[in-house]
Design an enzyme around this catalytic site. Structure first.
Site, PDB file in Angstrom:
ATOM      1  N   ASP A  89       7.394   4.065   2.491  1.00 50.73           N
ATOM      2  CA  ASP A  89       7.750   5.206   3.183  1.00 50.73           C
ATOM      3  C   ASP A  89       9.101   5.214   3.548  1.00 50.73           C
ATOM      4  O   ASP A  89       9.918   5.517   2.801  1.00 50.73           O
ATOM      5  CB  ASP A  89       6.646   4.779   4.618  1.00 50.73           C
ATOM      6  CG  ASP A  89       6.555   6.081   5.441  1.00 50.73           C
ATOM      7  OD1 ASP A  89       7.462   6.971   5.694  1.00 50.73           O
ATOM      8  OD2 ASP A  89       5.485   6.332   5.932  1.00 50.73           O
TER       9      ASP A  89
ATOM     10  N   LYS B 111       6.238   7.794  -0.574  1.00 45.47           N
ATOM     11  CA  LYS B 111       6.309   8.893   0.115  1.00 45.47           C
ATOM     12  C   LYS B 111       7.966   8.956   0.169  1.00 45.47           C
ATOM     13  O   LYS B 111       8.506   8.809   1.096  1.00 45.47           O
ATOM     14  CB  LYS B 111       5.902   8.781   1.719  1.00 45.47           C
ATOM     15  CG  LYS B 111       4.858   9.668   2.162  1.00 45.47           C
ATOM     16  CD  LYS B 111       4.738   9.528   3.533  1.00 45.47           C
ATOM     17  CE  LYS B 111       3.388   9.502   3.744  1.00 45.47           C
ATOM     18  NZ  LYS B 111       3.061   9.392   5.418  1.00 45.47           N
TER      19      LYS B 111
ATOM     20  N   PHE C  86      -0.061  12.366   7.049  1.00 39.55           N
ATOM     21  CA  PHE C  86      -0.653  10.975   7.736  1.00 39.55           C
ATOM     22  C   PHE C  86      -1.874  10.665   6.777  1.00 39.55           C
ATOM     23  O   PHE C  86      -2.786  11.262   7.012  1.00 39.55           O
ATOM     24  CB  PHE C  86      -0.864  11.231   8.957  1.00 39.55           C
ATOM     25  CG  PHE C  86      -1.045  10.026   9.976  1.00 39.55           C
ATOM     26  CD1 PHE C  86      -1.594   8.848   9.337  1.00 39.55           C
ATOM     27  CD2 PHE C  86      -0.500   9.984  11.065  1.00 39.55           C
ATOM     28  CE1 PHE C  86      -1.657   7.873  10.137  1.00 39.55           C
ATOM     29  CE2 PHE C  86      -0.609   8.964  11.901  1.00 39.55           C
ATOM     30  CZ  PHE C  86      -1.185   7.716  11.265  1.00 39.55           C
TER      31      PHE C  86
ATOM     32  N   ASP D 211       0.617  -1.110  -0.085  1.00 39.33           N
ATOM     33  CA  ASP D 211      -0.168  -0.007   0.039  1.00 39.33           C
ATOM     34  C   ASP D 211       0.816   1.138  -0.254  1.00 39.33           C
ATOM     35  O   ASP D 211       0.507   2.073  -0.723  1.00 39.33           O
ATOM     36  CB  ASP D 211      -0.828  -0.100   1.096  1.00 39.33           C
ATOM     37  CG  ASP D 211      -0.291  -0.126   2.692  1.00 39.33           C
ATOM     38  OD1 ASP D 211       0.705  -1.091   2.673  1.00 39.33           O
ATOM     39  OD2 ASP D 211      -0.812   0.293   3.587  1.00 39.33           O
TER      40      ASP D 211
HETATM   41  C1  PRP Z   1       2.982  -0.527   6.591  1.00 40.33           C
HETATM   42  C2  PRP Z   1       2.766  -0.254   5.192  1.00 40.33           C
HETATM   43  C3  PRP Z   1       3.889  -1.196   4.713  1.00 40.33           C
HETATM   44  C4  PRP Z   1       4.843  -0.443   5.747  1.00 40.33           C
HETATM   45  C5  PRP Z   1       5.668   0.827   4.858  1.00 40.33           C
HETATM   46  O1  PRP Z   1       2.802  -1.360   7.214  1.00 40.33           O
HETATM   47  O2  PRP Z   1       1.728  -1.355   4.899  1.00 40.33           O
HETATM   48  O3  PRP Z   1       4.256  -2.582   4.745  1.00 40.33           O
HETATM   49  O4  PRP Z   1       4.298   0.053   6.850  1.00 40.33           O
HETATM   50  O5  PRP Z   1       6.523   1.644   5.810  1.00 40.33           O
HETATM   51  P1  PRP Z   1       8.123   1.737   5.545  1.00 40.33           P
HETATM   52  O6  PRP Z   1       8.416   1.773   4.211  1.00 40.33           O
HETATM   53  O7  PRP Z   1       8.368   2.660   6.395  1.00 40.33           O
HETATM   54  O8  PRP Z   1       8.668   0.326   6.212  1.00 40.33           O
HETATM   55  P2  PRP Z   1       2.577  -1.472   8.984  1.00 40.33           P
HETATM   56  O9  PRP Z   1       3.589  -2.064   9.475  1.00 40.33           O
HETATM   57  O10 PRP Z   1       1.968  -0.184   9.395  1.00 40.33           O
HETATM   58  O11 PRP Z   1       1.401  -2.465   9.066  1.00 40.33           O
HETATM   59  P3  PRP Z   1      -0.185  -2.852   8.262  1.00 40.33           P
HETATM   60  O12 PRP Z   1       0.330  -3.108   6.763  1.00 40.33           O
HETATM   61  O13 PRP Z   1      -0.699  -4.008   9.106  1.00 40.33           O
HETATM   62  O14 PRP Z   1      -0.744  -1.720   8.479  1.00 40.33           O
END
Ligand code: PRP
Length: 183
Positions: free
Chosen positions: A107, A135, A156, A104
């Site tokens: 980041d 991002k 956010f 999704d």
């Molecule tokens: C979110 C998203 C990615 C990750 C990206 O997952 O789904 O997997 O963060 O961030 P990064 O590039 O900083 O690693 P999260 O750990 O929040 O779990 P979720 O998918 O269950 O919401």
């Protein structure tokens, strides 16, 4: 349609349902061209990917299989801990497979940097990363996606799979949280 009680917690719509649908179809078309002669394995990174994955695989009508992996590095925090833990592993052998990894959001890059190395160590032949949101302002690791839905400002964002404290994933568009709710 009745108005959602979640809408009022969001400052603005960043990407509407219509924009998302159109862009997902473009990504599906691009994947079709790249993979129509192979038998790729879509790997969704749970939980955030679940709506995007469901729409993307239907937008890309090629013979393929699907898999999921779940990782955690945020907990309920806004910033990545950098410590990526697999909380649900792949269920099948990926040796020699062409993977389409579906996220999704990209980041800090900690999750996809870790997973790319993990999938290669497990014997994947190729790893193609598709992320709905990118991002780049927050990147900590040297990683880029092969296909990006939308570049996103450092705000956010929630909805269409993305959460705030596990909620708002079912908002059908991508919106920006009101800062007073998380600061
Ligand atoms: C979110 C998203 C990615 C990750 C990206 O997952 O789904 O997997 O963060 O961030 P990064 O590039 O900083 O690693 P999260 O750990 O929040 O779990 P979720 O998918 O269950 O919401």
């Amino acid at each position: 349609m009745s108005k959602s009680t979640m809408d009022q917690d969001l400052l603005k719509v960043l990407f509407s349902e219509e924009q998302i649908k159109a862009r997902v179809q473009e990504l599906g078309d691009e994947l079709f061209e790249r993979f129509k002669d192979s038998n790729p394995l879509f790997v969704g990174v749970l939980k955030g990917c679940f709506l995007f994955m469901a729409d993307l695989i239907r937008a890309c009508q090629i013979k393929s299989e699907i898999e999921f992996i779940a990782v955690s590095s945020y907990g309920n925090d806004y910033t990545s801990s950098g410590n990526v833990q697999i909380t649900r592993d792949l269920q099948h052998d990926i040796t020699g497979r062409d993977l389409i990894v579906v996220e999704d959001i990209l980041d800090s890059g900690n999750t996809l940097y870790f997973l790319t190395q993990y999938f290669k160590a497990k014997g994947a032949r190729s790893v193609t990363i598709v992320t709905l949101l990118d991002k780049p302002a927050r990147r900590e690791k040297p990683i880029t996606a092969d296909l990006v839905g939308f570049e996103t400002p450092d705000e956010f964002v929630v909805g269409y799979g993305l959460d705030f404290k596990q909620q708002y994933r079912n908002v059908p568009y991508i919106g920006v949280m009101r800062p007073e709710l998380y600061q």
